[in-house]
Design a protein around this motif. Sequence first.
Motif, PDB file in Angstrom:
ATOM      1  N   ARG A 156     -25.964  -6.046  11.496  1.00  0.00           N
ATOM      2  CA  ARG A 156     -26.023  -5.873  10.047  1.00  0.00           C
ATOM      3  C   ARG A 156     -26.320  -7.205   9.384  1.00  0.00           C
ATOM      4  NH1 ARG A 156     -20.151  -5.684  10.641  1.00  0.00           N
ATOM      5  NH2 ARG A 156     -19.317  -7.653   9.872  1.00  0.00           N
ATOM      6  N   LEU A 170     -14.587   0.084  -6.280  1.00  0.00           N
ATOM      7  CA  LEU A 170     -14.080   1.089  -5.337  1.00  0.00           C
ATOM      8  C   LEU A 170     -13.246   2.143  -6.056  1.00  0.00           C
ATOM      9  CD1 LEU A 170     -13.419   1.731  -2.159  1.00  0.00           C
ATOM     10  CD2 LEU A 170     -11.291   0.548  -2.669  1.00  0.00           C
ATOM     11  N   LYS A 173     -15.176   4.890  -8.094  1.00  0.00           N
ATOM     12  CA  LYS A 173     -16.039   5.871  -7.433  1.00  0.00           C
ATOM     13  C   LYS A 173     -15.403   7.261  -7.493  1.00  0.00           C
ATOM     14  CE  LYS A 173     -18.367   2.662  -4.289  1.00  0.00           C
ATOM     15  NZ  LYS A 173     -19.697   2.840  -4.897  1.00  0.00           N
ATOM     16  N   LYS A 175     -15.385   9.733  -5.442  1.00  0.00           N
ATOM     17  CA  LYS A 175     -14.680  10.129  -4.219  1.00  0.00           C
ATOM     18  C   LYS A 175     -13.260   9.572  -4.210  1.00  0.00           C
ATOM     19  CE  LYS A 175     -15.161  10.117   0.831  1.00  0.00           C
ATOM     20  NZ  LYS A 175     -15.975   9.665   1.986  1.00  0.00           N
ATOM     21  N   SER A 198     -20.219  -6.229   5.116  1.00  0.00           N
ATOM     22  CA  SER A 198     -20.942  -5.012   4.767  1.00  0.00           C
ATOM     23  C   SER A 198     -20.140  -4.219   3.746  1.00  0.00           C
ATOM     24  CB  SER A 198     -21.165  -4.169   6.030  1.00  0.00           C
ATOM     25  OG  SER A 198     -21.464  -2.832   5.704  1.00  0.00           O
ATOM     26  N   ARG A 199     -20.745  -3.928   2.596  1.00  0.00           N
ATOM     27  CA  ARG A 199     -20.061  -3.135   1.571  1.00  0.00           C
ATOM     28  C   ARG A 199     -19.708  -1.747   2.101  1.00  0.00           C
ATOM     29  NH1 ARG A 199     -20.182  -5.230  -3.547  1.00  0.00           N
ATOM     30  NH2 ARG A 199     -21.545  -7.043  -3.786  1.00  0.00           N
ATOM     31  N   LYS A 200     -20.631  -1.161   2.857  1.00  0.00           N
ATOM     32  CA  LYS A 200     -20.415   0.185   3.386  1.00  0.00           C
ATOM     33  C   LYS A 200     -19.206   0.220   4.317  1.00  0.00           C
ATOM     34  CE  LYS A 200     -22.751   3.856   6.006  1.00  0.00           C
ATOM     35  NZ  LYS A 200     -24.000   4.232   6.719  1.00  0.00           N
ATOM     36  N   GLU A 201     -19.114  -0.769   5.212  1.00  0.00           N
ATOM     37  CA  GLU A 201     -18.012  -0.793   6.168  1.00  0.00           C
ATOM     38  C   GLU A 201     -16.685  -1.116   5.482  1.00  0.00           C
ATOM     39  OE1 GLU A 201     -18.863  -3.239   9.551  1.00  0.00           O
ATOM     40  OE2 GLU A 201     -20.822  -2.308   9.869  1.00  0.00           O
ATOM     41  N   PHE A 203     -15.969  -0.451   2.391  1.00  0.00           N
ATOM     42  CA  PHE A 203     -15.586   0.753   1.641  1.00  0.00           C
ATOM     43  C   PHE A 203     -14.852   1.719   2.571  1.00  0.00           C
ATOM     44  CE2 PHE A 203     -16.292   5.166   0.495  1.00  0.00           C
ATOM     45  CZ  PHE A 203     -15.862   5.198  -0.829  1.00  0.00           C
ATOM     46  N   LEU A 204     -15.396   1.919   3.776  1.00  0.00           N
ATOM     47  CA  LEU A 204     -14.770   2.810   4.756  1.00  0.00           C
ATOM     48  C   LEU A 204     -13.366   2.324   5.096  1.00  0.00           C
ATOM     49  CD1 LEU A 204     -15.208   5.237   6.689  1.00  0.00           C
ATOM     50  CD2 LEU A 204     -16.078   3.605   8.370  1.00  0.00           C
ATOM     51  N   TYR A 207     -11.080   2.740   1.875  1.00  0.00           N
ATOM     52  CA  TYR A 207     -10.920   4.159   1.547  1.00  0.00           C
ATOM     53  C   TYR A 207      -9.937   4.816   2.519  1.00  0.00           C
ATOM     54  CZ  TYR A 207     -11.871   9.061   0.640  1.00  0.00           C
ATOM     55  OH  TYR A 207     -11.723  10.394   0.332  1.00  0.00           O
TER      56      TYR A 207
END
Length: 319
Positions: A156, A170, A173, A175, A198-201, A203-204, A207
């Motif tokens: 990444r 966050l 959002k 969700k 990584s923003r995506k990771e 966030f996971l 969350y």
Amino acid sequence: MDIEELFGLLDLSEDCYFIHDGATILFANRAAHECLGKPIDYLHGKRLKQLISEEDIVCAGKPFQLGKKRLYASVLKQPFKQAHKRKEAMEVASRLSAGVAHELRNPLTTIKGFIQLYSEIGELSASQIDLMNIELERIENIINDYVLLAEEPPARENESIQMAAFLQSLLKKNKVKQLTDGHPIKLNINEEATVLGSRKELFLLFYNLLENAIDASLKHSPVHINMYAEGANVCVEITDFGSGIPAERLHYIGQPFYSTKEKGTGLGLMICYRVAETHGGLIDIESKNKKGTNVKVILPMTTKNRSMVREKAAMLTYG
């Protein structure tokens, strides 16, 4: 070279070093702790022969004197390291296989029962079809989580992420709003901090931790998120005030297919650990039975951000 410098150098080595007096371990480097699957500093003060047989270590140099003590440096033999890693890998594979079989068998039994019912009466009610879809979705989620854990982390491109803005975004959002509905979320930011990742990771990661906190909380119970700088790291603590985790169960948290939830698999928290580790960080969990749980995510700040925090701290101290 003094003893602290020696310990510092040994900590950088990939070989497993022990400093001992012939019986008791005074120091074991990071590689030794990782090889034996123990947290840092756990081996210090332990009896050497209770952990490792004499056949598995070799002297790494001449004895040396520290005060009145005669000390020895020993290193683990390579075959022991390889055998230990193979054993550890087999244990993990065994737990994962047993866990997958158990978690998939339950929803499959439900679906199989409805198929049998359909073959006998030729129809199913809308609620029965809905339940089948729920169980199929559960199977899909288990497989997706399992595949995510089994795959090598993808390459990444890291980006600079301002954690204060990230956490605020966050919570906005949809969700996350749906997840936290009915639970007041208190966000407290003590320091701005920037991490590479990584923003995506991330966030996971957050969350999943937030979902765990909500699941553990009583109805309308708040969840606190506290962010602050600690040395070269940024810490984000997520605290719930639920039932907590009994002390005898706490060390199982993060293991494959161990969960305190009724229908949990434990894979979500394993993914959190993995995301934190691939970002150079770690997760620390503290819990008190019937009082709540505090999950602390520790991530390294960027070099530039560290100097900014130090300057700000100096201004606060001396200003």
